[in-house]
Write a protein that holds these residues in place. Structure first.
Motif, PDB file in Angstrom:
ATOM      1  N   LEU A   1      59.547 -70.045 -53.931  1.00  0.00           N
ATOM      2  CA  LEU A   1      58.087 -69.940 -53.967  1.00  0.00           C
ATOM      3  C   LEU A   1      57.642 -68.905 -55.002  1.00  0.00           C
ATOM      4  CD1 LEU A   1      57.226 -70.032 -50.150  1.00  0.00           C
ATOM      5  CD2 LEU A   1      56.824 -71.837 -51.828  1.00  0.00           C
ATOM      6  N   LEU A   2      58.378 -67.814 -55.112  1.00  0.00           N
ATOM      7  CA  LEU A   2      58.048 -66.785 -56.093  1.00  0.00           C
ATOM      8  C   LEU A   2      58.192 -67.323 -57.509  1.00  0.00           C
ATOM      9  CD1 LEU A   2      57.333 -63.854 -56.779  1.00  0.00           C
ATOM     10  CD2 LEU A   2      59.785 -63.315 -56.658  1.00  0.00           C
ATOM     11  N   CYS A   3      59.256 -68.084 -57.740  1.00  0.00           N
ATOM     12  CA  CYS A   3      59.474 -68.678 -59.066  1.00  0.00           C
ATOM     13  C   CYS A   3      58.345 -69.643 -59.420  1.00  0.00           C
ATOM     14  CB  CYS A   3      60.813 -69.409 -59.105  1.00  0.00           C
ATOM     15  SG  CYS A   3      62.254 -68.314 -59.090  1.00  0.00           S
ATOM     16  N   PHE A   4      57.911 -70.430 -58.440  1.00  0.00           N
ATOM     17  CA  PHE A   4      56.796 -71.355 -58.680  1.00  0.00           C
ATOM     18  C   PHE A   4      55.514 -70.580 -58.977  1.00  0.00           C
ATOM     19  CE2 PHE A   4      53.441 -74.343 -57.773  1.00  0.00           C
ATOM     20  CZ  PHE A   4      53.940 -75.542 -58.236  1.00  0.00           C
ATOM     21  N   PHE A   5      55.358 -69.447 -58.318  1.00  0.00           N
ATOM     22  CA  PHE A   5      54.163 -68.624 -58.522  1.00  0.00           C
ATOM     23  C   PHE A   5      54.070 -68.113 -59.953  1.00  0.00           C
ATOM     24  CE2 PHE A   5      52.203 -64.352 -58.513  1.00  0.00           C
ATOM     25  CZ  PHE A   5      50.910 -64.736 -58.183  1.00  0.00           C
TER      26      PHE A   5
ATOM     27  N   GLN B   1      61.124 -74.162 -63.883  1.00  0.00           N
ATOM     28  CA  GLN B   1      62.306 -75.030 -63.972  1.00  0.00           C
ATOM     29  C   GLN B   1      63.234 -74.882 -62.773  1.00  0.00           C
ATOM     30  OE1 GLN B   1      64.152 -74.146 -67.737  1.00  0.00           O
ATOM     31  NE2 GLN B   1      62.452 -74.993 -68.932  1.00  0.00           N
ATOM     32  N   ILE B   2      63.346 -73.663 -62.262  1.00  0.00           N
ATOM     33  CA  ILE B   2      64.318 -73.445 -61.181  1.00  0.00           C
ATOM     34  C   ILE B   2      63.688 -73.396 -59.792  1.00  0.00           C
ATOM     35  CG2 ILE B   2      65.810 -72.173 -62.766  1.00  0.00           C
ATOM     36  CD1 ILE B   2      64.940 -69.579 -61.413  1.00  0.00           C
ATOM     37  N   ALA B   3      62.348 -73.418 -59.727  1.00  0.00           N
ATOM     38  CA  ALA B   3      61.680 -73.285 -58.432  1.00  0.00           C
ATOM     39  C   ALA B   3      62.091 -74.375 -57.454  1.00  0.00           C
ATOM     40  CB  ALA B   3      60.159 -73.283 -58.628  1.00  0.00           C
ATOM     41  N   TRP B   4      61.963 -75.646 -57.858  1.00  0.00           N
ATOM     42  CA  TRP B   4      62.273 -76.751 -56.949  1.00  0.00           C
ATOM     43  C   TRP B   4      63.749 -76.801 -56.549  1.00  0.00           C
ATOM     44  CZ3 TRP B   4      59.713 -79.401 -53.607  1.00  0.00           C
ATOM     45  CH2 TRP B   4      58.341 -79.565 -53.749  1.00  0.00           C
ATOM     46  N   PRO B   5      64.703 -76.636 -57.497  1.00  0.00           N
ATOM     47  CA  PRO B   5      66.110 -76.610 -57.078  1.00  0.00           C
ATOM     48  C   PRO B   5      66.407 -75.536 -56.041  1.00  0.00           C
ATOM     49  CG  PRO B   5      65.966 -76.924 -59.441  1.00  0.00           C
ATOM     50  CD  PRO B   5      64.568 -76.628 -58.967  1.00  0.00           C
ATOM     51  N   ILE B   6      65.814 -74.351 -56.234  1.00  0.00           N
ATOM     52  CA  ILE B   6      66.047 -73.273 -55.273  1.00  0.00           C
ATOM     53  C   ILE B   6      65.427 -73.620 -53.920  1.00  0.00           C
ATOM     54  CG2 ILE B   6      65.480 -70.878 -54.707  1.00  0.00           C
ATOM     55  CD1 ILE B   6      65.721 -70.213 -57.652  1.00  0.00           C
ATOM     56  N   LEU B   7      64.226 -74.173 -53.938  1.00  0.00           N
ATOM     57  CA  LEU B   7      63.571 -74.557 -52.688  1.00  0.00           C
ATOM     58  C   LEU B   7      64.382 -75.605 -51.936  1.00  0.00           C
ATOM     59  CD1 LEU B   7      59.821 -74.752 -53.802  1.00  0.00           C
ATOM     60  CD2 LEU B   7      60.768 -73.220 -52.069  1.00  0.00           C
ATOM     61  N   LEU B   8      64.881 -76.610 -52.656  1.00  0.00           N
ATOM     62  CA  LEU B   8      65.636 -77.679 -52.010  1.00  0.00           C
ATOM     63  C   LEU B   8      66.962 -77.171 -51.450  1.00  0.00           C
ATOM     64  CD1 LEU B   8      64.963 -80.637 -54.480  1.00  0.00           C
ATOM     65  CD2 LEU B   8      63.983 -80.269 -52.208  1.00  0.00           C
ATOM     66  N   VAL B   9      67.641 -76.316 -52.213  1.00  0.00           N
ATOM     67  CA  VAL B   9      68.896 -75.737 -51.717  1.00  0.00           C
ATOM     68  C   VAL B   9      68.625 -74.894 -50.482  1.00  0.00           C
ATOM     69  CG1 VAL B   9      70.742 -74.085 -52.212  1.00  0.00           C
ATOM     70  CG2 VAL B   9      70.079 -75.773 -53.932  1.00  0.00           C
TER      71      VAL B   9
ATOM     72  N   PHE C   1      50.909 -67.798 -64.910  1.00  0.00           N
ATOM     73  CA  PHE C   1      50.747 -68.075 -66.338  1.00  0.00           C
ATOM     74  C   PHE C   1      49.446 -68.838 -66.602  1.00  0.00           C
ATOM     75  CE2 PHE C   1      51.297 -70.872 -70.024  1.00  0.00           C
ATOM     76  CZ  PHE C   1      51.561 -69.930 -71.004  1.00  0.00           C
ATOM     77  N   GLN C   2      49.143 -69.809 -65.746  1.00  0.00           N
ATOM     78  CA  GLN C   2      47.890 -70.565 -65.899  1.00  0.00           C
ATOM     79  C   GLN C   2      46.684 -69.644 -65.772  1.00  0.00           C
ATOM     80  OE1 GLN C   2      47.629 -73.605 -66.799  1.00  0.00           O
ATOM     81  NE2 GLN C   2      49.608 -74.538 -66.393  1.00  0.00           N
ATOM     82  N   LEU C   3      46.755 -68.689 -64.857  1.00  0.00           N
ATOM     83  CA  LEU C   3      45.641 -67.764 -64.656  1.00  0.00           C
ATOM     84  C   LEU C   3      45.502 -66.798 -65.840  1.00  0.00           C
ATOM     85  CD1 LEU C   3      46.111 -66.934 -60.863  1.00  0.00           C
ATOM     86  CD2 LEU C   3      44.414 -68.448 -61.899  1.00  0.00           C
ATOM     87  N   ILE C   4      46.636 -66.352 -66.382  1.00  0.00           N
ATOM     88  CA  ILE C   4      46.606 -65.455 -67.537  1.00  0.00           C
ATOM     89  C   ILE C   4      46.005 -66.162 -68.747  1.00  0.00           C
ATOM     90  CG2 ILE C   4      48.046 -64.188 -69.176  1.00  0.00           C
ATOM     91  CD1 ILE C   4      50.058 -63.789 -66.887  1.00  0.00           C
ATOM     92  N   THR C   5      46.222 -67.474 -68.827  1.00  0.00           N
ATOM     93  CA  THR C   5      45.740 -68.258 -69.968  1.00  0.00           C
ATOM     94  C   THR C   5      44.209 -68.302 -70.029  1.00  0.00           C
ATOM     95  OG1 THR C   5      47.719 -69.645 -70.066  1.00  0.00           O
ATOM     96  CG2 THR C   5      45.704 -70.594 -70.970  1.00  0.00           C
ATOM     97  N   LEU C   6      43.545 -68.272 -68.885  1.00  0.00           N
ATOM     98  CA  LEU C   6      42.092 -68.443 -68.839  1.00  0.00           C
ATOM     99  C   LEU C   6      41.329 -67.422 -69.696  1.00  0.00           C
ATOM    100  CD1 LEU C   6      41.501 -69.419 -65.097  1.00  0.00           C
ATOM    101  CD2 LEU C   6      41.631 -70.911 -67.098  1.00  0.00           C
ATOM    102  N   PRO C   7      41.525 -66.103 -69.512  1.00  0.00           N
ATOM    103  CA  PRO C   7      40.775 -65.161 -70.350  1.00  0.00           C
ATOM    104  C   PRO C   7      41.098 -65.292 -71.831  1.00  0.00           C
ATOM    105  CG  PRO C   7      42.471 -64.011 -69.089  1.00  0.00           C
ATOM    106  CD  PRO C   7      42.387 -65.397 -68.534  1.00  0.00           C
TER     107      PRO C   7
ATOM    108  N   ALA D   1      57.620 -67.708 -67.097  1.00  0.00           N
ATOM    109  CA  ALA D   1      56.960 -68.857 -66.484  1.00  0.00           C
ATOM    110  C   ALA D   1      57.795 -70.124 -66.649  1.00  0.00           C
ATOM    111  CB  ALA D   1      55.571 -69.052 -67.094  1.00  0.00           C
ATOM    112  N   ASN D   2      58.367 -70.323 -67.833  1.00  0.00           N
ATOM    113  CA  ASN D   2      59.171 -71.518 -68.089  1.00  0.00           C
ATOM    114  C   ASN D   2      60.396 -71.576 -67.184  1.00  0.00           C
ATOM    115  OD1 ASN D   2      57.450 -72.476 -70.055  1.00  0.00           O
ATOM    116  ND2 ASN D   2      58.603 -71.597 -71.757  1.00  0.00           N
ATOM    117  N   ILE D   3      61.102 -70.462 -67.111  1.00  0.00           N
ATOM    118  CA  ILE D   3      62.302 -70.410 -66.265  1.00  0.00           C
ATOM    119  C   ILE D   3      61.924 -70.582 -64.800  1.00  0.00           C
ATOM    120  CG2 ILE D   3      64.181 -68.931 -65.450  1.00  0.00           C
ATOM    121  CD1 ILE D   3      64.238 -67.680 -68.251  1.00  0.00           C
TER     122      ILE D   3
END
Length: 234
Positions: A156-160, A133-141, A165-171, A128-130
Motif C-alpha cells: 500500500l505504501l508503494c502504491f501511495f 511497479q512493485i506495489a501489486w506484486p507485493i500486495l498479492l504475495v 507523484f500525481q499530487l506533486i504534479t498539480l502545482p 514513483a515508478n518503482i
C-alpha cells in the motif's frame, strides 16, 4: 454473493468513477484544443516560433525546441534541456498551439529558476515508478502466499508513492500555465480575445492532471478498503 461463482465487489465503483473522470477530462481537452486549433493568432507565430521567442525573452539559450510526432505529446525534458512540440503544435499558428508551446516554456522557466515543486517532482520520478511497479506484486504475495500484514502495508505504501507523484504534479502544471498566460499577455503575442481561448485550452489540459490525481486517490482508497483490514491474526 450474486449467483453461483460470482462475487460482487462494491469497491469497483471507485475504479469506475476514476475511469469516467479520466475519460471526461481527456475528451474535454481534445474537444477544446480542436476548437481553438482553428482560431489563428494575429501574430502569425507558430508554436515553435512562439517557444523560441519566449525562451529568448527569458534569457534561456541552452534549451532546444524540437518536433516530436503524435498529438498533444508536448513536453519539456529537464535532463536533456529539450522542449518537444507535437505535430499539432510545432508548426501551427493557432492560439491553441501558441498556448501549449508557452505552457511548455513555463516548465523550462521553472527549471531555469529552480522552481522547488519541479525539482521535487523530478527527484521523485524514480521512486514513483518503482513504487507503482512493485506495489501489486507485493500486495498479492502478502495476501495470497505469505499472508503477511506487513507486506500488505508495504504494498500500500508503494502504491501511495504513485498517488503522491500525481499530487506533486498539480502545482507544477498549474504554475506553468499561469506563467504561460502571463507571458503571452505581457509580450502581446496574443491579444485579450485570443487569451480567452488559450486559457480554456490550458484549463482543460489541467483537468487531465486533476482527473489523474483523483483516479489515483480513488484506486488507493479501494486498495485500503480491500487490503487494509487484512491484519494477520495470530
Amino acid at each position: 454473493m450474486l449467483g453461483y461463482g460470482y462475487y460482487y465487489d462494491p469497491t469497483y465503483i471507485l475504479v469506475l468513477i476514476g475511469a469516467l473522470l479520466s475519460l471526461w477530462a481527456s475528451a474535454k481537452v481534445k474537444s477544446t484544443y480542436s476548437r481553438y486549433a482553428k482560431v489563428y493568432s494575429r501574430s502569425g507565430l507558430t508554436g515553435a516560433e512562439a517557444a523560441q521567442q519566449i525562451l529568448k525573452n527569458a534569457g534561456i539559450y541552452g534549451v532546444r525546441v524540437e518536433h516530436i510526432s503524435g498529438n498533444l505529446t508536448d513536453h519539456y525534458d529537464p535532463k536533456a534541456k529539450v522542449l518537444r512540440l507535437s505535430d499539432s503544435v510545432y508548426g501551427s499558428r493557432s492560439v491553441a498551439a501558441v498556448g501549449v508551446a508557452a505552457h511548455e516554456c513555463g516548465h523550462a522557466i521553472q527549471d531555469d529558476v529552480d522552481y522547488v515543486p519541479l525539482r521535487f517532482r523530478s527527484a521523485f520520478v524514480p521512486v514513483a515508478n518503482i513504487g507503482t511497479q512493485i506495489a501489486w506484486p507485493i500486495l498479492l504475495v502478502g495476501l495470497l502466499f505469505a499472508r503477511s500484514y506487513l507486506l500488505i502495508q508495504i504494498g500500500l505504501l508503494c502504491f501511495f508513492f504513485g498517488v503522491l507523484f500525481q499530487l506533486i504534479t498539480l502545482p507544477v502544471e498549474f504554475n506553468a500555465s499561469a506563467r504561460a498566460v502571463r507571458i503571452l499577455e505581457e509580450t502581446g503575442m496574443l491579444d485579450q480575445e485570443e487569451l480567452k481561448g488559450t486559457r480554456k485550452v490550458l484549463s482543460a489540459a489541467a483537468m487531465t492532471y486533476v482527473a489523474a490525481a483523483a483516479a489515483s486517490i480513488l484506486s488507493m482508497l479501494r486498495l485500503i478498503l480491500l487490503f487494509g483490514g487484512n491484519r494477520r491474526r495470530d
